[in-house]
Design a protein around this motif. Sequence first.
Motif, PDB file in Angstrom:
ATOM      1  N   ARG A  43       0.818  -1.218   0.000  1.00 18.21           N
ATOM      2  CA  ARG A  43       0.000   0.000   0.000  1.00 18.21           C
ATOM      3  C   ARG A  43       0.848   1.263   0.000  1.00 18.21           C
ATOM      4  N   SER A  44       2.116   1.121   0.282  1.00 11.36           N
ATOM      5  CA  SER A  44       3.008   2.264   0.375  1.00 11.36           C
ATOM      6  C   SER A  44       3.151   2.945  -0.983  1.00 11.36           C
ATOM      7  N   ALA A  45       3.271   4.238  -0.959  1.00 11.29           N
ATOM      8  CA  ALA A  45       3.447   5.004  -2.188  1.00 11.29           C
ATOM      9  C   ALA A  45       4.906   5.037  -2.615  1.00 11.29           C
ATOM     10  N   LEU A  46       5.783   4.497  -1.800  1.00 11.94           N
ATOM     11  CA  LEU A  46       7.205   4.568  -2.089  1.00 11.94           C
ATOM     12  C   LEU A  46       7.554   3.917  -3.422  1.00 11.94           C
ATOM     13  N   ARG A  47       7.002   2.760  -3.698  1.00  8.56           N
ATOM     14  CA  ARG A  47       7.299   2.070  -4.962  1.00  8.56           C
ATOM     15  C   ARG A  47       6.854   2.923  -6.150  1.00  8.56           C
ATOM     16  N   ARG A  48       5.670   3.502  -6.051  1.00 10.47           N
ATOM     17  CA  ARG A  48       5.158   4.337  -7.144  1.00 10.47           C
ATOM     18  C   ARG A  48       6.036   5.570  -7.324  1.00 10.47           C
ATOM     19  N   TRP A  53      10.192   8.801 -10.280  1.00 13.75           N
ATOM     20  CA  TRP A  53      11.498   9.457 -10.305  1.00 13.75           C
ATOM     21  C   TRP A  53      12.429   8.786 -11.305  1.00 13.75           C
ATOM     22  N   ARG A  54      12.366   7.458 -11.414  1.00  9.60           N
ATOM     23  CA  ARG A  54      13.192   6.755 -12.385  1.00  9.60           C
ATOM     24  C   ARG A  54      12.836   7.184 -13.796  1.00  9.60           C
ATOM     25  N   GLN A  55      11.530   7.325 -14.082  1.00  6.39           N
ATOM     26  CA  GLN A  55      11.099   7.746 -15.410  1.00  6.39           C
ATOM     27  C   GLN A  55      11.552   9.173 -15.699  1.00  6.39           C
TER      28      GLN A  55
END
Length: 77
Positions: A43-48, A53-55
């Motif tokens: 549920r964390s937004a960290l992955r998103r 940022w990578r994109q």
Amino acid sequence: MNSQYSRREVFSGNTCHDLRRFWEREIRKQTQHRQCEECRLGRSALRRLREEWRQKLETKLRLRAAPEEPESCASAR
């Protein structure tokens, strides 16, 4: 030899059952904790945010690597 090393443990049937029940509970608790942690991370937004940022970084790197000839030609006219 020290007496603590030569001590013999005697377990009755109930004690073995209690030990087994104890460890089954511990394993169940750890499994539940791991599942809760995986759910929380899901549920964390960290992955998103990392993906965004990578994109952005890839886009900036592509723009820097691309030749700036079209812009210079357009400004020269």
